[in-house]
Design a protein around this motif. Structure first.
Motif: not given
Length: 242
Positions: A40-63
């Motif tokens: 919550a309220f923390d883009p920096q901590l969230s950025a590392y989480l998002l970067a780790a999980y996004a590659p599992a999804f196919p091209a064309g996915s919208v986050f």
């Protein structure tokens, strides 16, 4: 598909309101709750989480990403295409790590302004409609940004902090396991922790760190909760001894 990555939680109206907008403007497109409890309220901590999980999804996915303590200020609304996946949200560092790690990258400022734009809920009023447009192949008014504008050069490639505590009490860090030596020992909350390949490699109640299913260094207690046993909290610093 559209994936929601927010710090809203699932109680209250906020996630539901965003989903309602997407359902109206992108009917038939699957909407997935990836994280509703990003730091919550923390883009920096969230950025590392998002970067780790996004590659599992196919091209064309919208986050559709909203961790936005600066909502309503002059921070830019942006859309980013990284390795064929789309990311929509605030330019506050949330997309910095995935942009840094991408092999192909394009970024834009969102120029489109909806008829209704509240000062406190850009997730519903701006980012959800833009995400719906991208998911259905519609154009969005935008201006190009250099990819470097999305990055945060002062943020490390590997963040030695707890970025998330899951439902089991395990603490994910912002470090990729591949960046650490196999015999590295971690210290967190005053406890030294060695690596193990599986939970069952240590006895019940014992702590370990391991590479989680998305490549991050994660700290756990076999058959227990690391957050309670070790006193882990989101934001805690982790020391690495190799």
């Amino acid at each position: 598909m559209i994936l929601l990555f927010t710090d809203f939680g699932l109680s209250g109206p906020y996630t539901g309101q965003m989903k309602a907008v997407v359902a109206q403007q992108a009917p038939g497109v699957p909407v997935i709750d990836l994280f509703a409890d990003a730091p919550a309220f923390d883009p920096q901590l969230s950025a590392y989480l998002l970067a780790a999980y996004a590659p599992a999804f196919p091209a064309g996915s919208v986050f559709l990403c909203v961790v936005d303590p600066g909502v309503g200020t002059d921070r830019r609304p942006v859309m980013v295409e990284a390795d064929g996946r789309w990311f929509v949200g605030p330019d506050n560092g949330l997309f910095a790590l995935l942009a840094r790690r991408a092999t192909s990258l394009n970024a834009w400022t969102i120029d489109w302004i909806p008829d209704r734009l509240s000062a406190s809920f850009h997730g519903r009023d701006l980012f959800a409609p833009v995400s719906a447009a991208l998911a259905t192949g519609r154009t969005v008014e935008r201006s190009p940004l250099p990819g470097a504008a999305i990055d945060r050069p002062g943020w490390p490639d590997e963040l030695a902090r707890i970025v998330y505590v899951d439902v089991y009490g395990n603490g994910m860090t912002g470090m990729r396991a591949g960046a650490l030596a196999a015999d590295a020992v971690l210290t967190v909350a005053g406890t030294r922790i060695a690596r193990a390949g599986t939970f069952g490699a240590v006895g019940p109640g014992e702590a370990l760190w391991y590479e989680n299913s998305n490549g991050l260094v994660e700290i756990a207690v076999n058959c227990g909760r690391a957050d309670r046993v070790l006193g882990l909290q989101v934001g805690d610093e982790v020391t690495v001894d190799s």
